[in-house]
Design a protein around this motif. Sequence first.
Motif, mmCIF file in Angstrom:
data_model
loop_
_atom_site.group_PDB
_atom_site.id
_atom_site.type_symbol
_atom_site.label_atom_id
_atom_site.label_comp_id
_atom_site.label_asym_id
_atom_site.label_seq_id
_atom_site.Cartn_x
_atom_site.Cartn_y
_atom_site.Cartn_z
ATOM 1 N N THR A 238 0.815 -1.224 0.000
ATOM 2 C CA THR A 238 0.000 0.000 0.000
ATOM 3 C C THR A 238 0.848 1.274 0.000
ATOM 4 O OG1 THR A 238 -0.163 -0.221 2.403
ATOM 5 C CG2 THR A 238 -2.017 -1.042 1.109
ATOM 6 N N LYS A 242 1.829 0.998 -4.348
ATOM 7 C CA LYS A 242 0.476 1.544 -4.579
ATOM 8 C C LYS A 242 0.200 1.830 -6.062
ATOM 9 C CE LYS A 242 -2.926 4.843 -2.918
ATOM 10 N NZ LYS A 242 -3.223 6.011 -2.097
ATOM 11 N N VAL A 245 -0.841 -1.302 -7.860
ATOM 12 C CA VAL A 245 -2.206 -1.747 -7.556
ATOM 13 C C VAL A 245 -3.201 -0.865 -8.308
ATOM 14 C CG1 VAL A 245 -3.897 -2.160 -5.723
ATOM 15 C CG2 VAL A 245 -1.469 -2.609 -5.298
ATOM 16 N N GLU A 246 -2.917 0.449 -8.363
ATOM 17 C CA GLU A 246 -3.806 1.368 -9.094
ATOM 18 C C GLU A 246 -3.874 0.992 -10.569
ATOM 19 O OE1 GLU A 246 -3.363 5.423 -6.371
ATOM 20 O OE2 GLU A 246 -1.864 4.998 -7.918
ATOM 21 N N GLY A 249 -5.935 -2.101 -10.987
ATOM 22 C CA GLY A 249 -7.347 -1.729 -10.815
ATOM 23 C C GLY A 249 -7.902 -1.125 -12.097
ATOM 24 N N LYS A 250 -7.116 -0.239 -12.701
ATOM 25 C CA LYS A 250 -7.540 0.396 -13.955
ATOM 26 C C LYS A 250 -7.755 -0.662 -15.036
ATOM 27 C CE LYS A 250 -5.920 4.629 -14.344
ATOM 28 N NZ LYS A 250 -4.990 5.742 -14.623
ATOM 29 N N SER A 255 -11.922 0.255 -8.715
ATOM 30 C CA SER A 255 -11.187 1.292 -7.981
ATOM 31 C C SER A 255 -9.967 0.685 -7.291
ATOM 32 C CB SER A 255 -12.099 1.920 -6.922
ATOM 33 O OG SER A 255 -12.353 0.970 -5.890
ATOM 34 N N TYR A 256 -9.087 1.568 -6.808
ATOM 35 C CA TYR A 256 -7.890 1.112 -6.079
ATOM 36 C C TYR A 256 -8.309 0.275 -4.862
ATOM 37 C CZ TYR A 256 -4.143 1.421 -2.590
ATOM 38 O OH TYR A 256 -3.220 1.120 -1.619
ATOM 39 N N GLU A 257 -9.318 0.761 -4.122
ATOM 40 C CA GLU A 257 -9.758 0.046 -2.907
ATOM 41 C C GLU A 257 -10.304 -1.335 -3.249
ATOM 42 O OE1 GLU A 257 -10.386 3.267 -3.395
ATOM 43 O OE2 GLU A 257 -9.169 4.067 -1.739
ATOM 44 N N CYS A 259 -9.605 -3.112 -5.898
ATOM 45 C CA CYS A 259 -8.510 -3.947 -6.391
ATOM 46 C C CYS A 259 -7.680 -4.485 -5.217
ATOM 47 C CB CYS A 259 -7.627 -3.138 -7.335
ATOM 48 S SG CYS A 259 -6.342 -4.132 -8.113
ATOM 49 N N LEU A 260 -7.416 -3.620 -4.256
ATOM 50 C CA LEU A 260 -6.650 -4.016 -3.068
ATOM 51 C C LEU A 260 -7.384 -5.120 -2.308
ATOM 52 C CD1 LEU A 260 -4.072 -3.268 -1.472
ATOM 53 C CD2 LEU A 260 -5.466 -1.704 -0.125
#
Length: 526
Positions: A238, A242, A245-246, A249-250, A255-257, A259-260
């Motif tokens: 994180t 980060k 992960v973003e 997610g894309k 979203s990033y959250e 995906c996390l």
Amino acid sequence: KVDKIMAEIVNKYPVGIQTFDVIREEGYLYVDKTKYIADFRQKGMKYIFLSRPRRFGKSLFASTLQAYFEGRKELFEGLAIADYEKDWVKHPVLHFDMSGAKHFDGERLERYLADMLEEKEIIWGYKSHQEDANLRLKDLVKKACEQTGEKVVVIIDEYDAPLLDVVHEKDNLSQLRRIMQNFYSPLKMLDPYIEFCFITGITKFSQLSIFSELNNLDNISMFDQYSAICGISKTELTTVMKPDVEALGKALGVSYEECLEELRQYYDGYHFSEHSEDVFNPFSLIRALSGQKIGAYWFGSGTPSYLIKGLQKYHVNVTDIEQKSVSVDDFDVSPEQMTSALPLLYQSGYLTIKQYKPFTKSYKLGYPNQEVKIGMLKSLAPNYLSPVSVDNNGLVNEFVELVYDGDIEQAMVRLKAYLSSISNRLSNKNERDFQTVFYLIFNLMGALIKVEEDSAIGRADAVLHLPTAIYVFELKYDGSAEEALKQIDDKGYLIPYSADGKRLYKVGVNYDSTQRTISDWIIKEG
């Protein structure tokens, strides 16, 4: 379009690369673990043993140590160790990788050791007159020390690889153990010539001289401060990772959250000590980021044969794998002392520490994450369900699709037909078998949708979460569907889900032991 794709690439991911200098020189993503090396040096630690599951980054850490002790300062610019180390002394490093010695008999193992030693002897420019591996190792360490005027660093990666596959074969194990014991035996007497010794493995064979003779060996495997020495910690994911992960997610359109959370469900959950950091499986994580797809990478890379043999040998029931509470002596033991499959499952990474209870000094073990749980259940399911896993996957997929389409009636008809077809596979045709079958079917659905399975008091037998609806199941054995529905109402099983804003359905199901399938069911909106 190409520019857009290029812009999304955050990092080059080291898929399958375990060599520190290649990762650093070629600009691959490297999550800095060098603070642990500084810690070893500050504390004056000399002999260290680290146990972690396969493909968990042990070899990369061993390679990092090698580069550090070879004084390759340029590779460490910007890393934690650069602030600590001022001298960068070049030590001779003897790095032995035992992972290439799997599935060997005694003769081939001796040849492998001889070949490995000869390679190192050529580097140090001499030919040994010794025959025995232990004497050659002793000479090699002394020669390297004499030639450089510096003490030697010995790294043994996967020290137990030659023994793991024969752990259930008494005669073969004792012969191979003798050979390895002989090879490792000089380490203690070579102490005056050794600067540092690092040994990795999956398990600890207590009867190997490496543990009995090296009484100054620090086994750091279950110490809190080294819990994230291998793998990717949640903090690392994180912060430094980060952007990765973003980008994932894309690519997945979330979203990033979200995906996390998806990554956490699939790859997180490893704990190696009482108050361990949260650790993600690095093998799967790197592959997911690289391929921009979440999949069962670690599990798909092969279940070791010694584990499958262990599960068969100890007649492990699939519903018993997640233990209640155990002491550390139950799972952190040598293969020679095992009386159950539990230590193999823990040491191999199929179970991990979920909770530590200080009062009883006991640990709760469980599957670390979805990837391991679903993978494990899929590989064990044919022992209980239809022998061909395609049948099991077919049923699970069809059931979930029908429920998704809101046709739960047809889903139950399909389940009834499936159970009729496998009923002769059930061993004792008793309630335990029935529970095992439902446990497997509902948990295998967990690969596709969120499933809760009697995880707490006040919960139904199974709860299926769909985008617009929640189905709460209660199963009876030689009872009635009415009885099952009444229990859902009486015990308030729907209450925890009433705030979700989804339609709630209760499903009472009865299994008839004479028909050996579901006899009746009732579906009611809650």
